[in-house]
Design a protein around this motif. Structure first.
Motif, mmCIF file in Angstrom:
data_model
loop_
_atom_site.group_PDB
_atom_site.id
_atom_site.type_symbol
_atom_site.label_atom_id
_atom_site.label_comp_id
_atom_site.label_asym_id
_atom_site.label_seq_id
_atom_site.Cartn_x
_atom_site.Cartn_y
_atom_site.Cartn_z
ATOM 1 N N ALA A 482 -21.835 -1.000 1.907
ATOM 2 C CA ALA A 482 -22.134 -1.517 0.573
ATOM 3 C C ALA A 482 -22.138 -3.029 0.615
ATOM 4 O O ALA A 482 -21.569 -3.645 1.518
ATOM 5 N N GLN A 483 -22.801 -3.618 -0.362
ATOM 6 C CA GLN A 483 -22.702 -5.065 -0.547
ATOM 7 C C GLN A 483 -22.093 -5.323 -1.904
ATOM 8 O O GLN A 483 -22.547 -4.788 -2.910
ATOM 9 N N LEU A 484 -21.067 -6.153 -1.929
ATOM 10 C CA LEU A 484 -20.427 -6.498 -3.189
ATOM 11 C C LEU A 484 -20.755 -7.945 -3.511
ATOM 12 O O LEU A 484 -20.842 -8.777 -2.620
ATOM 13 N N ALA A 485 -20.939 -8.216 -4.811
ATOM 14 C CA ALA A 485 -21.197 -9.601 -5.203
ATOM 15 C C ALA A 485 -20.443 -9.905 -6.479
ATOM 16 O O ALA A 485 -20.048 -8.992 -7.223
ATOM 17 N N GLY A 486 -20.215 -11.186 -6.727
ATOM 18 C CA GLY A 486 -19.608 -11.641 -7.981
ATOM 19 C C GLY A 486 -18.252 -11.011 -8.230
ATOM 20 O O GLY A 486 -17.377 -11.033 -7.377
ATOM 21 N N GLU A 487 -18.110 -10.430 -9.408
ATOM 22 C CA GLU A 487 -16.828 -9.853 -9.829
ATOM 23 C C GLU A 487 -16.355 -8.727 -8.907
ATOM 24 O O GLU A 487 -15.172 -8.465 -8.789
ATOM 25 N N ASP A 488 -17.335 -8.077 -8.300
ATOM 26 C CA ASP A 488 -16.990 -6.920 -7.482
ATOM 27 C C ASP A 488 -16.291 -7.282 -6.181
ATOM 28 O O ASP A 488 -15.742 -6.409 -5.514
ATOM 29 N N VAL A 489 -16.382 -8.558 -5.803
ATOM 30 C CA VAL A 489 -15.719 -8.977 -4.563
ATOM 31 C C VAL A 489 -14.224 -9.007 -4.827
ATOM 32 O O VAL A 489 -13.689 -9.956 -5.386
ATOM 33 N N GLU A 490 -13.595 -7.940 -4.437
ATOM 34 C CA GLU A 490 -12.213 -7.741 -4.830
ATOM 35 C C GLU A 490 -11.534 -6.941 -3.734
ATOM 36 O O GLU A 490 -12.128 -6.010 -3.185
ATOM 37 N N LEU A 491 -10.312 -7.302 -3.422
ATOM 38 C CA LEU A 491 -9.641 -6.719 -2.267
ATOM 39 C C LEU A 491 -9.604 -5.190 -2.329
ATOM 40 O O LEU A 491 -9.919 -4.507 -1.357
ATOM 41 N N ASP A 492 -9.247 -4.663 -3.500
ATOM 42 C CA ASP A 492 -9.099 -3.209 -3.599
ATOM 43 C C ASP A 492 -10.416 -2.487 -3.341
ATOM 44 O O ASP A 492 -10.460 -1.450 -2.688
ATOM 45 N N ARG A 493 -11.479 -3.073 -3.926
ATOM 46 C CA ARG A 493 -12.790 -2.439 -3.740
ATOM 47 C C ARG A 493 -13.170 -2.428 -2.258
ATOM 48 O O ARG A 493 -13.646 -1.428 -1.740
ATOM 49 N N VAL A 494 -12.979 -3.582 -1.616
ATOM 50 C CA VAL A 494 -13.349 -3.679 -0.206
ATOM 51 C C VAL A 494 -12.551 -2.679 0.620
ATOM 52 O O VAL A 494 -13.097 -1.951 1.446
ATOM 53 N N MET A 495 -11.248 -2.604 0.347
ATOM 54 C CA MET A 495 -10.404 -1.691 1.115
ATOM 55 C C MET A 495 -10.816 -0.255 0.894
ATOM 56 O O MET A 495 -10.859 0.542 1.830
ATOM 57 N N GLU A 496 -11.149 0.058 -0.356
ATOM 58 C CA GLU A 496 -11.532 1.431 -0.660
ATOM 59 C C GLU A 496 -12.814 1.789 0.088
ATOM 60 O O GLU A 496 -12.937 2.868 0.665
ATOM 61 N N LEU A 497 -13.767 0.835 0.084
ATOM 62 C CA LEU A 497 -15.037 1.095 0.755
ATOM 63 C C LEU A 497 -14.829 1.267 2.257
ATOM 64 O O LEU A 497 -15.454 2.119 2.891
ATOM 65 N N ILE A 498 -13.942 0.456 2.809
ATOM 66 C CA ILE A 498 -13.687 0.578 4.240
ATOM 67 C C ILE A 498 -13.021 1.916 4.540
ATOM 68 O O ILE A 498 -13.345 2.597 5.506
ATOM 69 N N ALA A 499 -12.113 2.304 3.647
ATOM 70 C CA ALA A 499 -11.364 3.532 3.876
ATOM 71 C C ALA A 499 -12.236 4.766 3.683
ATOM 72 O O ALA A 499 -12.172 5.716 4.452
ATOM 73 N N THR A 500 -13.063 4.753 2.634
ATOM 74 C CA THR A 500 -13.766 5.974 2.272
ATOM 75 C C THR A 500 -15.257 5.902 2.556
ATOM 76 O O THR A 500 -15.944 6.911 2.507
ATOM 77 N N GLY A 501 -15.769 4.715 2.803
ATOM 78 C CA GLY A 501 -17.204 4.571 2.988
ATOM 79 C C GLY A 501 -17.953 4.686 1.681
ATOM 80 O O GLY A 501 -19.173 4.789 1.659
ATOM 81 N N GLY A 502 -17.242 4.701 0.562
ATOM 82 C CA GLY A 502 -17.900 4.754 -0.747
ATOM 83 C C GLY A 502 -18.223 6.170 -1.169
ATOM 84 O O GLY A 502 -18.569 6.438 -2.306
ATOM 85 N N GLY A 503 -18.067 7.134 -0.239
ATOM 86 C CA GLY A 503 -18.440 8.500 -0.544
ATOM 87 C C GLY A 503 -17.519 9.132 -1.572
ATOM 88 O O GLY A 503 -17.958 9.916 -2.429
ATOM 89 N N ALA A 504 -16.237 8.762 -1.505
ATOM 90 C CA ALA A 504 -15.262 9.409 -2.369
ATOM 91 C C ALA A 504 -15.178 8.758 -3.739
ATOM 92 O O ALA A 504 -14.397 9.175 -4.575
ATOM 93 N N ARG A 505 -15.974 7.709 -3.932
ATOM 94 C CA ARG A 505 -15.915 7.020 -5.216
ATOM 95 C C ARG A 505 -16.610 7.848 -6.300
ATOM 96 O O ARG A 505 -17.341 8.781 -5.998
ATOM 97 N N ALA A 506 -16.422 7.511 -7.537
ATOM 98 C CA ALA A 506 -17.022 8.168 -8.695
ATOM 99 C C ALA A 506 -16.332 9.479 -9.025
ATOM 100 O O ALA A 506 -15.279 9.783 -8.529
#
Lengths: 506, 349
Positions: A482-506
């Motif tokens: 994923a690419q995060l920009a602006g407000e979305d650049v946030e430690l928790d989001r990045v960690m979650e994406l690294i951990a789950t690959g974004g698949g488990a989100r939503a």
């Protein structure tokens, strides 16, 4: 004299030529305690360890083990006195089995021949004592670096070590591996071993250590009980100045109008088989794009493609809007791209050349050998950048190999900054370096971006990536997630994406 | 004394003094027929080919390489020049000699480029890559000479080693000129630094944008050219080309000269002046063997002994040992940098 100290070093001084590496430093190690040795790069930690382990002789001072003065003639003598060391890089033979590595050089023998059954039995015993579930006959190279590290520790304690020196044991381990390592360290502590622990990770030091000694510029700052000192106090003891440099870097996000400008570098479907799946990425002037991901996620591989250090086999690149093919680093440099590689020692530092020669190397290379940079210009550049980046020692004639890691990194940064690149790719520029230098480098990155340089920033320390970057490209298993920009650049989001690959989100 | 031991000057000085002791007229130089003569001049004259070969070798070694084909290129260059001259319709004219020399140099450049191609382009280990030419090249030289020793009678060609410029033998002038040129070029341009950078850390140099491949390529071509000039000197000296024996083992003497001169075989920092000293030391040693009257059957043993002595004296461990002994003798122990004993450790406070 302190009766309970197992090792007592007093007034230790060591000089290398004109450089006073240690000046009258004391260190005490107690049985059943984890003692952290703290200090910035160049503070003298490695030198102190090496005097304790018999690698360097001392110029002045005294080392007592169990109250007896000793003078180690070499590492073997130190080991015979019960002092074992595990270095940052695993110094074992990956092609031999775990058991062979554990007992290399001291295999049980029977009638002059190695008793292999005895080797396996003894190895299993040692591994069992540390609760390590490994097959002693499996090849060492088949295991993770973390496990190899643990085997190195097991080897160190196999010789009935009373003192165990761990030099940056955690720098290439992930969180769960660190936990495993600490479990072993605690077990050893309970059994009465005195452990000297060196690490740059402040959280880990607070987690594991009972006591710490802080060095600065080759001198002793003090010895503290971990319970009595705060993180902030520790850092200021190490850095020796108030922490204005460490204040939060408030980076204004890049100008929103930047979209109008063509990106300095744009990659479409850029990839290389076996290294990184196709990636789309654009970096605009004045923008910091972070690459976040775990070790092996493909972040270094992507950076190398952007610089032409490896050749891409798919995708396209444009620089300033024009399509280019970066077949060599040289082509990338000519296009205004600079790259500070992850493995400083192997790929950046030219150890036997002076700081000056290293600083001007890239500029000289792009001018070609015929047009030498005049000596006066070299001196001027070296002096200016040594001062600007606070490189120590401030001696342009010092050989780069004699500088500490953080100062070497600054020299490498200077090497690229004098070429005034349009895109600066920094792969782990702050790894293994101390707090002060780290803050200086972060500030430098922010400043470069402010002046309009595009930056690609890679670091294993995610909070650093998040703090510095306008946008973050998250990589996982050699794929962009994923690419995060602006407000979305946030430690928790990045960690979650690294951990789950974004698949488990939503 | 310590400085003298660190620099590679003393073996040369010692050998010269030994010669002087044996033969008081050793340092005498006289002028005869517009050319200087004397033992010292002989050393320079006979040492010129080795000095040139070692110069090329120095730069190759600085890039982490090694060139084993030097001796072979010596043989090839002599073979090509002499065969061309001998087989031409006008074997005595200067023009024929010049063409032959030009051919020899051109072929040597091509052979150097071949070495460079194997090492820089294909990434073959230098010792293997140049071993190919070392062995195959002798065959090439024999092919050129048809297995014969080719003798020539050409005044111009003989002049390479026989003539003098301002009373100095031309060989010495040429070697000195090449040394001066290389010293100038490596110092005045960035070539010296870039060669060292490539030798110290090839990957870091590549990532810094240094054209490592072309630098490596260049030094192999240069080494082959140096060897070719050396080959022309050697064959001019005897007015013949001997494909089997010309330049035999010269590469090993060249490597030895480089190492005596203080350049590490691991590559990186190099010293041109050191190599010159090394080459002169080896040549002086050879001369000494004759002048002192060492029987030929033990001459190699004598050479080996001297070389071992030189290396022992330069070895850091031996030097540290000698320093310690000297200090004990001087009876005034300064703060020791390397010594550990407790009594000196206490004196520093």
């Amino acid at each position: 004299m302190d009766r309970s100290a197992l090792v007592e070093m007093t007034g230790i001084s060591v000089a290398f030529g004109p450089v006073q590496a240690l000046q009258s430093v004391d260190l005490r190690l107690h049985p059943g305690e984890v003692h952290a040795l703290m200090g910035e790069n160049g503070a003298g930690k490695s030198t102190l360890i090496k005097t304790l382990t018999g690698v360097h002789p001392v110029d002045a001072g005294e080392i007592r083990v169990r109250g007896e003065p000793v003078a180690f003639a070499g590492p073997a003598a130190a080991q015979a006195a019960g002092i074992s060391t595990v270095y940052q890089e695993v110094n074992l033979c990956p092609n031999l089995s775990v058991g062979e590595n554990l007992l290399l050089g001291r295999e049980p023998r029977r009638a002059g021949r190695i008793d292999w059954r005895g080797v396996r039995r003894r190895a299993a015993e040692v591994l069992g004592r540390l609760h390590l579930d490994v097959d002693p006959s499996s090849p060492l190279g088949a295991h993770s670096i973390a496990l190899q590290q643990l085997v190195a520790i097991a080897r160190a304690v196999e010789v009935e070590a009373r003192v165990l020196v761990l030099d940056e044991p955690t720098s290439s381990l992930d969180a769960s591996e660190v936990a495993e390592l600490f479990r072993v360290v605690r077990r050893l502590r309970e059994s009465g071993v005195a452990i000297l622990f060196v690490s740059h990770f402040i959280e880990q030091v607070f987690e594991i250590s009972d006591r710490m000694t802080v060095l600065r510029n080759g001198r002793l700052v003090g010895e503290y009980a971990t319970a009595d000192i705060s993180r902030r106090q520790l850092v200021s003891a190490m850095v020796g100045r108030e922490l204005e440099v460490l204040e939060q870097l408030d980076r204004a996000p890049a100008e929103p109008a930047a979209d109008a400008e063509p990106p300095v570098l744009a990659a479409t479907g850029l990839g290389r088989r076996g290294a990184i799946e196709p990636v789309d990425l654009a970096v605009r002037p004045g923008e910091v794009v972070g690459l976040a991901g775990l070790l092996g996620s493909g972040r270094t591989e992507l950076a190398r493609l952007l610089f032409g250090a490896d050749r891409a086999d798919t995708g396209e690149l444009t620089v300033g809007g024009r399509p280019v093919r970066l077949r060599t680093p040289r082509a990338a440099i000519d296009a205004g791209i600079a790259f500070s590689p992850e493995d400083r020692k192997a790929e950046g530092v030219v150890a036997d050349l002076s700081v000056r020669a290293n600083i001007v190397l890239a500029m000289q290379a792009s001018r070609g050998w015929m047009r030498r940079i005049p000596r006066r210009k070299q001196d001027e550049l070296a002096r200016r950048w040594i001062e600007l980046l606070d490189i120590r020692p401030a001696d342009p004639d010092a050989l780069l190999g004699n500088l500490s890691g953080g100062n070497q990194q600054k020299v490498l940064l200077a090497r690229w900054l004098i070429t005034q690149p349009r895109l600066l790719i920094l792969d782990e520029p702050t790894r293994g370096i101390d707090v002060g230098a780290k803050a200086q480098i972060q500030a430098l990155v922010a400043e470069q971006a402010r002046e309009g340089t595009a930056v690609v920033f890679i670091s294993a320390e995610l909070d650093e990536v998040v703090r510095l970057s306008d946008r973050v490209l998250v990589l996982r298993d050699r794929r962009p997630v994923a690419q995060l920009a602006g407000e979305d650049v946030e430690l928790d989001r990045v960690m979650e994406l690294i951990a789950t690959g974004g698949g488990a989100r939503a | 004394m310590r400085d003298l031991l660190r620099r590679p000057v003393w073996p040369l000085v010692a050998l010269l003094l030994l010669n002087l002791a044996v033969m008081p007229s050793f340092f005498a130089v006289r002028l005869q027929d517009g050319r200087l003569y004397g033992s010292l001049i002989d050393i320079l004259h006979n040492g010129a080919p080795l000095a040139l070969a070692a110069l090329g070798m120095t730069l190759v070694i600085a890039t982490r390489g090694i060139d084993l084909s030097v001796g072979t290129v010596v043989a090839i260059s002599g073979a090509v020049a002499c065969t061309w001259i001998a087989s031409s319709p006008d074997p005595a004219s200067p023009g024929t000699a010049l063409t032959g020399i030009g051919l020899a140099l051109a072929l040597a450049a091509a052979l150097g480029a071949w070495n460079g191609f194997l090492v820089a382009r294909l990434g073959i280990q230098p010792i293997i890559a140049t071993l190919v030419l070392m062995t195959a090249g002798r065959g090439l030289a024999q092919l050129v000479t048809d297995g014969q020793i080719i003798t020539v009678n050409n005044g111009f060609f003989a002049g390479i080693s026989g003539s003098a410029l301002l009373a100095v033998p031309l060989t010495v002038v040429v070697a000195a000129a090449v040394y001066a040129l290389v010293a100038l070029v490596t110092r005045r341009t960035a070539l010296g630094t870039l060669v060292e950078a490539v030798g110290i850390n090839p990957e870091a140099s590549r990532l810094a944008g240094v054209r490592s491949q072309s630098i490596v390529w260049t030094v192999y071509v240069f080494a082959a050219l140096c060897a070719a000039v050396a080959g022309l000197m050697i064959s001019s000296n005897v007015n013949a080309a001997d494909a089997n024996n010309a330049g035999l083992w010269l590469e090993l003497d060249a490597i030895l000269a480089v190492v005596i001169g203080g350049t590490s075989l691991a590559g990186g920092r190099y010293s041109i002046a050191g190599t010159l000293l090394g080459a002169l030391t080896i040549q002086t040693l050879t001369t000494t063997i004759y002048s002192v009257g060492i029987p030929p059957e033990v001459s190699l043993v004598f050479k080996a002994l001297v070389v071992i002595l030189v290396f022992l004296a330069q070895a850091p461990k031996v030097r540290a040992l000698m320093r310690r002994r000297r200090r004990r003798r001087d009876d005034a122990p300064p703060p020791a940098a390397t010594a550990v004993p407790a009594e000196t450790a206490g004196s520093g406070r």
